[in-house]
Design an enzyme around this catalytic site. Structure first.
Site, PDB file in Angstrom:
ATOM      1  CG  ASP A   1     -11.284  -2.352  -2.003  1.00  0.00           C
ATOM      2  OD1 ASP A   1     -11.016  -2.146  -0.805  1.00  0.00           O
ATOM      3  OD2 ASP A   1     -11.897  -1.538  -2.709  1.00  0.00           O
TER       4      ASP A   1
ATOM      5  CG  ASN B   1      -2.947   0.775   2.067  1.00  0.00           C
ATOM      6  OD1 ASN B   1      -2.729  -0.320   1.556  1.00  0.00           O
ATOM      7  ND2 ASN B   1      -4.026   1.487   1.778  1.00  0.00           N
TER       8      ASN B   1
END
Length: 243
Positions: free
Chosen positions: A23, A71
């Site tokens: 991330d 996503n």
């Protein structure tokens, strides 16, 4: 069936299976007034760096959260860029994976991706299938809740067809149906960028994993950071519910 963790592992035990939620690519780019794709490109460089470092440090299995089932909610252009980077990674890294004896596995709904990308993944998996290890696992179009639901449906169908006695379903039987069934139990899960959540990643597998949240943005995560994480793991007392 999947192996169960052994209780009372001594301090200093190295993790066999490490997973990382990678991330911070977007924030890395934003801090530098760059487009998000620049952060993703640097994130791919970090994948190369950490995959090599994990092998050097003796990690048996490295699982990387590359693209979640959520996503797809990102802008179409960004998704397209991410898929392009995945194609580039497979094309550029496959020879090294083969030469280093690394076995590639992919978990998640990757078979629903673009046909050319599916073909690349299938070819990479096939080419590395006989390698002795270590193993690099890419979680691609993956969601842990979907994985668990899929297992539950399969077991329910077997019970409905009288090929499975529901009374025999235990943790080991359930784990045997997970996509990670043939891998060692997850020991250490790392998330970069300072966020402290699992984001639908390996929810079942992480039940007794050690969780480490670090502030470092993924493009800046390096071998020293991974070594620090493994050293931190080595100091943990893992009791698995016991004393």
């Amino acid at each position: 069936m999947a192996a169960r963790p052994s209780p009372d592992l001594p301090t200093g035990t190295a993790p066999r299976h490490v997973a990382i939620i990678m991330d911070g690519n977007g924030r890395w780019a934003k801090k530098r007034f760059l487009p998000r794709i620049a952060g993703h490109k640097q994130g791919v460089e970090a994948v190369r760096r950490i995959a090599r470092a994990a092998r050097k440090l003796g990690v048996e299995v490295l699982t990387l959260y590359a693209f979640s089932s959520e996503n797809w909610r990102r802008p179409e252009e960004e998704v397209r860029d991410l898929m392009g980077l995945l194609r580039h990674f497979l094309a550029s890294e496959l020879d090294e994976l083969v030469s280093e004896g690394v076995k590639l596995r992919v978990i998640g709904g990757w078979r629903g991706l673009a046909p050319d990308l599916v073909a690349m993944i299938e070819a990479a998996i096939a080419r590395t299938a006989a390698n002795p290890g270590p193993t690099l696992v890419i979680a691609l179009n993956y969601g842990a809740q979907a994985e668990i639901l899929s297992v539950a449906r399969r077991l329910a169908e077997q019970a409905r067809e009288d090929t499975l006695d529901p009374a025999t379903i235990d943790e080991a039987r359930f784990e045997a149906e997970l996509e990670t069934a043939e891998l060692p139990p997850l020991d250490l899960l790392i998330r970069t960028s300072g966020e402290q959540r699992l984001s639908n990643f390996l929810l079942w597998q992480a039940a007794y994993a050690e969780l480490l949240f670090v502030d470092t943005l993924w493009p800046d995560f390096d071998e020293a950071a991974l070594a620090d994480a493994l050293a931190w793991f080595g100091q943990r007392q893992r009791r698995f519910g016991g004393l």
